[in-house]
Design a protein around this motif. Structure first.
Motif, PDB file in Angstrom:
ATOM      1  N   ARG A 197      32.227   9.352  67.875  1.00  0.00           N
ATOM      2  CA  ARG A 197      33.584  10.513  67.299  1.00  0.00           C
ATOM      3  C   ARG A 197      33.335  11.367  66.664  1.00  0.00           C
ATOM      4  NH1 ARG A 197      37.616   5.422  67.119  1.00  0.00           N
ATOM      5  NH2 ARG A 197      36.217   4.401  67.954  1.00  0.00           N
ATOM      6  N   ARG A 198      34.215  11.830  65.370  1.00  0.00           N
ATOM      7  CA  ARG A 198      33.729  12.438  64.136  1.00  0.00           C
ATOM      8  C   ARG A 198      35.661  12.003  63.462  1.00  0.00           C
ATOM      9  NH1 ARG A 198      31.519  17.563  63.213  1.00  0.00           N
ATOM     10  NH2 ARG A 198      29.922  16.828  63.088  1.00  0.00           N
ATOM     11  N   TYR A 199      34.938  11.674  61.742  1.00  0.00           N
ATOM     12  CA  TYR A 199      36.642  11.459  61.389  1.00  0.00           C
ATOM     13  C   TYR A 199      36.311  12.191  60.045  1.00  0.00           C
ATOM     14  CZ  TYR A 199      38.057   6.990  64.313  1.00  0.00           C
ATOM     15  OH  TYR A 199      38.246   6.710  65.310  1.00  0.00           O
ATOM     16  N   ALA A 200      37.576  13.093  59.606  1.00  0.00           N
ATOM     17  CA  ALA A 200      37.565  13.462  57.996  1.00  0.00           C
ATOM     18  C   ALA A 200      37.789  12.424  57.565  1.00  0.00           C
ATOM     19  CB  ALA A 200      36.863  14.236  57.646  1.00  0.00           C
ATOM     20  N   LEU A 201      37.766  12.162  56.015  1.00  0.00           N
ATOM     21  CA  LEU A 201      38.244  11.295  55.329  1.00  0.00           C
ATOM     22  C   LEU A 201      38.326  12.165  53.496  1.00  0.00           C
ATOM     23  CD1 LEU A 201      36.110   9.198  56.982  1.00  0.00           C
ATOM     24  CD2 LEU A 201      37.984   7.767  55.584  1.00  0.00           C
ATOM     25  N   ALA A 202      39.278  12.036  53.102  1.00  0.00           N
ATOM     26  CA  ALA A 202      39.206  12.112  51.823  1.00  0.00           C
ATOM     27  C   ALA A 202      39.572  11.259  50.625  1.00  0.00           C
ATOM     28  CB  ALA A 202      40.348  13.480  51.542  1.00  0.00           C
ATOM     29  N   LEU A 203      38.776  11.952  49.628  1.00  0.00           N
ATOM     30  CA  LEU A 203      39.077  10.433  47.718  1.00  0.00           C
ATOM     31  C   LEU A 203      39.279  11.642  47.293  1.00  0.00           C
ATOM     32  CD1 LEU A 203      40.083   7.407  47.118  1.00  0.00           C
ATOM     33  CD2 LEU A 203      37.406   7.120  47.384  1.00  0.00           C
ATOM     34  N   ASP A 204      39.996  10.692  45.809  1.00  0.00           N
ATOM     35  CA  ASP A 204      39.864  11.673  44.487  1.00  0.00           C
ATOM     36  C   ASP A 204      38.515  10.799  43.196  1.00  0.00           C
ATOM     37  OD1 ASP A 204      41.096  13.598  45.396  1.00  0.00           O
ATOM     38  OD2 ASP A 204      42.934  12.919  44.531  1.00  0.00           O
ATOM     39  N   LEU A 205      38.518  11.026  42.422  1.00  0.00           N
ATOM     40  CA  LEU A 205      37.038  10.551  41.580  1.00  0.00           C
ATOM     41  C   LEU A 205      38.322  11.006  40.433  1.00  0.00           C
ATOM     42  CD1 LEU A 205      34.049  12.044  42.329  1.00  0.00           C
ATOM     43  CD2 LEU A 205      35.057   9.419  42.908  1.00  0.00           C
ATOM     44  N   GLN A 206      37.969  10.145  39.779  1.00  0.00           N
ATOM     45  CA  GLN A 206      38.875   9.946  37.961  1.00  0.00           C
ATOM     46  C   GLN A 206      38.498  11.750  37.618  1.00  0.00           C
ATOM     47  OE1 GLN A 206      41.107   7.765  36.714  1.00  0.00           O
ATOM     48  NE2 GLN A 206      40.666   6.441  38.197  1.00  0.00           N
ATOM     49  N   ASP A 207      39.309  12.018  37.085  1.00  0.00           N
ATOM     50  CA  ASP A 207      39.797  13.494  36.622  1.00  0.00           C
ATOM     51  C   ASP A 207      38.252  13.208  35.084  1.00  0.00           C
ATOM     52  OD1 ASP A 207      39.141  16.303  36.235  1.00  0.00           O
ATOM     53  OD2 ASP A 207      41.557  16.361  36.252  1.00  0.00           O
ATOM     54  N   ASN A 208      37.419  13.193  35.464  1.00  0.00           N
ATOM     55  CA  ASN A 208      36.217  12.534  33.730  1.00  0.00           C
ATOM     56  C   ASN A 208      34.859  12.798  34.315  1.00  0.00           C
ATOM     57  OD1 ASN A 208      34.139  11.335  32.362  1.00  0.00           O
ATOM     58  ND2 ASN A 208      36.160  10.107  31.710  1.00  0.00           N
ATOM     59  N   PRO A 209      34.779  13.935  33.612  1.00  0.00           N
ATOM     60  CA  PRO A 209      33.651  14.663  33.585  1.00  0.00           C
ATOM     61  C   PRO A 209      32.097  13.608  33.995  1.00  0.00           C
ATOM     62  CG  PRO A 209      34.588  16.319  32.776  1.00  0.00           C
ATOM     63  CD  PRO A 209      35.437  15.084  32.620  1.00  0.00           C
ATOM     64  N   ASP A 210      32.800  13.217  32.898  1.00  0.00           N
ATOM     65  CA  ASP A 210      31.453  11.804  32.827  1.00  0.00           C
ATOM     66  C   ASP A 210      31.388  10.627  33.949  1.00  0.00           C
ATOM     67  OD1 ASP A 210      30.553  13.037  30.274  1.00  0.00           O
ATOM     68  OD2 ASP A 210      31.909  11.294  29.006  1.00  0.00           O
ATOM     69  N   LEU A 211      32.043   9.716  34.389  1.00  0.00           N
ATOM     70  CA  LEU A 211      32.288   9.053  35.320  1.00  0.00           C
ATOM     71  C   LEU A 211      32.020  10.087  36.903  1.00  0.00           C
ATOM     72  CD1 LEU A 211      35.572   6.805  34.974  1.00  0.00           C
ATOM     73  CD2 LEU A 211      34.054   6.654  34.078  1.00  0.00           C
ATOM     74  N   ILE A 212      32.733  11.282  36.811  1.00  0.00           N
ATOM     75  CA  ILE A 212      31.759  11.962  38.237  1.00  0.00           C
ATOM     76  C   ILE A 212      30.580  12.803  37.826  1.00  0.00           C
ATOM     77  CG2 ILE A 212      32.102  14.218  39.316  1.00  0.00           C
ATOM     78  CD1 ILE A 212      35.197  14.157  38.349  1.00  0.00           C
ATOM     79  N   LYS A 213      30.059  12.073  36.520  1.00  0.00           N
ATOM     80  CA  LYS A 213      28.764  12.396  36.857  1.00  0.00           C
ATOM     81  C   LYS A 213      27.638  11.279  37.274  1.00  0.00           C
ATOM     82  CE  LYS A 213      24.390  13.335  34.082  1.00  0.00           C
ATOM     83  NZ  LYS A 213      23.633  13.763  32.147  1.00  0.00           N
ATOM     84  N   GLU A 214      28.011   9.536  37.073  1.00  0.00           N
ATOM     85  CA  GLU A 214      28.145   8.189  37.056  1.00  0.00           C
ATOM     86  C   GLU A 214      28.011   8.184  38.307  1.00  0.00           C
ATOM     87  OE1 GLU A 214      29.480   5.753  34.976  1.00  0.00           O
ATOM     88  OE2 GLU A 214      29.233   6.675  32.749  1.00  0.00           O
ATOM     89  N   TYR A 215      29.202   9.217  39.281  1.00  0.00           N
ATOM     90  CA  TYR A 215      28.824   8.203  40.682  1.00  0.00           C
ATOM     91  C   TYR A 215      28.011   9.142  41.362  1.00  0.00           C
ATOM     92  CZ  TYR A 215      32.041   7.831  44.378  1.00  0.00           C
ATOM     93  OH  TYR A 215      32.678   7.973  46.145  1.00  0.00           O
ATOM     94  N   ASP A 216      27.626  10.611  41.357  1.00  0.00           N
ATOM     95  CA  ASP A 216      26.630  11.434  41.700  1.00  0.00           C
ATOM     96  C   ASP A 216      25.844  10.269  42.250  1.00  0.00           C
ATOM     97  OD1 ASP A 216      28.882  13.649  42.544  1.00  0.00           O
ATOM     98  OD2 ASP A 216      28.273  14.754  41.320  1.00  0.00           O
ATOM     99  N   GLU A 217      25.010  10.096  40.762  1.00  0.00           N
ATOM    100  CA  GLU A 217      23.660   9.726  40.112  1.00  0.00           C
ATOM    101  C   GLU A 217      24.166   8.538  41.470  1.00  0.00           C
ATOM    102  OE1 GLU A 217      24.501   9.175  36.228  1.00  0.00           O
ATOM    103  OE2 GLU A 217      23.864  10.525  35.561  1.00  0.00           O
ATOM    104  N   TYR A 218      24.923   7.307  41.214  1.00  0.00           N
ATOM    105  CA  TYR A 218      24.859   5.765  42.433  1.00  0.00           C
ATOM    106  C   TYR A 218      25.080   6.844  43.777  1.00  0.00           C
ATOM    107  CZ  TYR A 218      26.172   2.447  39.333  1.00  0.00           C
ATOM    108  OH  TYR A 218      26.365   1.307  38.215  1.00  0.00           O
ATOM    109  N   HIS A 219      25.471   7.149  43.922  1.00  0.00           N
ATOM    110  CA  HIS A 219      25.255   8.043  45.364  1.00  0.00           C
ATOM    111  C   HIS A 219      23.715   9.332  46.037  1.00  0.00           C
ATOM    112  CE1 HIS A 219      29.189   6.857  45.981  1.00  0.00           C
ATOM    113  NE2 HIS A 219      29.610   7.289  47.117  1.00  0.00           N
ATOM    114  N   ARG A 220      23.218   9.256  44.832  1.00  0.00           N
ATOM    115  CA  ARG A 220      22.171   9.425  44.751  1.00  0.00           C
ATOM    116  C   ARG A 220      20.555   8.447  44.989  1.00  0.00           C
ATOM    117  NH1 ARG A 220      23.304  13.585  41.940  1.00  0.00           N
ATOM    118  NH2 ARG A 220      23.199  12.451  40.056  1.00  0.00           N
ATOM    119  N   ALA A 221      20.874   7.225  45.204  1.00  0.00           N
ATOM    120  CA  ALA A 221      20.712   6.059  45.548  1.00  0.00           C
ATOM    121  C   ALA A 221      21.309   4.599  45.888  1.00  0.00           C
ATOM    122  CB  ALA A 221      19.380   5.531  44.215  1.00  0.00           C
ATOM    123  N   VAL A 222      21.764   5.241  46.751  1.00  0.00           N
ATOM    124  CA  VAL A 222      23.739   4.190  47.495  1.00  0.00           C
ATOM    125  C   VAL A 222      22.115   3.041  47.960  1.00  0.00           C
ATOM    126  CG1 VAL A 222      24.704   3.499  49.442  1.00  0.00           C
ATOM    127  CG2 VAL A 222      24.947   5.633  48.400  1.00  0.00           C
TER     128      VAL A 222
END
Length: 109
Positions: free
Chosen positions: A2-27
């Motif tokens: 089965r397949r699911y599609a999910l959504a979520l928002d991030l804080q609208d802060n470029p620095d936090l978004i950059k950090e979030y992306d970095e964490y997800h390069r090395a979960v």
């Protein structure tokens, strides 16, 4: 499968978004193992600005309830989720404390 599609928002802060992306390069490995052990066969997360979109392919026996129980009993997953909540914000219309929300499929070709 089965397949699911999910959504979520991030804080609208470029620095936090950059950090979030970095964490997800090395979960963290414990988080990866938890995802796999829950019956998720594949997972991908896409981002546009501060909006996230996740696609999950799961085994037939997969359930969000079982995954939630497994996550609640996994100290490292709880640590990860607490850390990620710094970057995330609830989607409009979601329940209190709810992160990822399941999207309805409205078209398929």
């Amino acid at each position: 499968m089965r397949r699911y599609a999910l959504a979520l928002d991030l804080q609208d802060n470029p620095d936090l978004i950059k950090e979030y992306d970095e964490y997800h390069r090395a979960v963290w490995p414990d988080v990866i193992h938890s995802i796999q052990d829950s019956g998720i066969l594949s997972m991908a997360i896409y981002r546009f600005s501060n909006r996230l979109f996740m696609i999950m392919d799961v085994e037939e026996g997969f359930s969000f309830e079982k995954k939630g129980e497994m996550d609640a009993n996994n100290e490292k997953v709880q640590e990860w989720e607490t850390l990620m909540w710094k970057y995330q914000r609830a989607m409009p219309g979601s329940r209190p404390g709810e992160k990822w929300v399941i999207m309805d499929k409205i078209f398929e070709l």
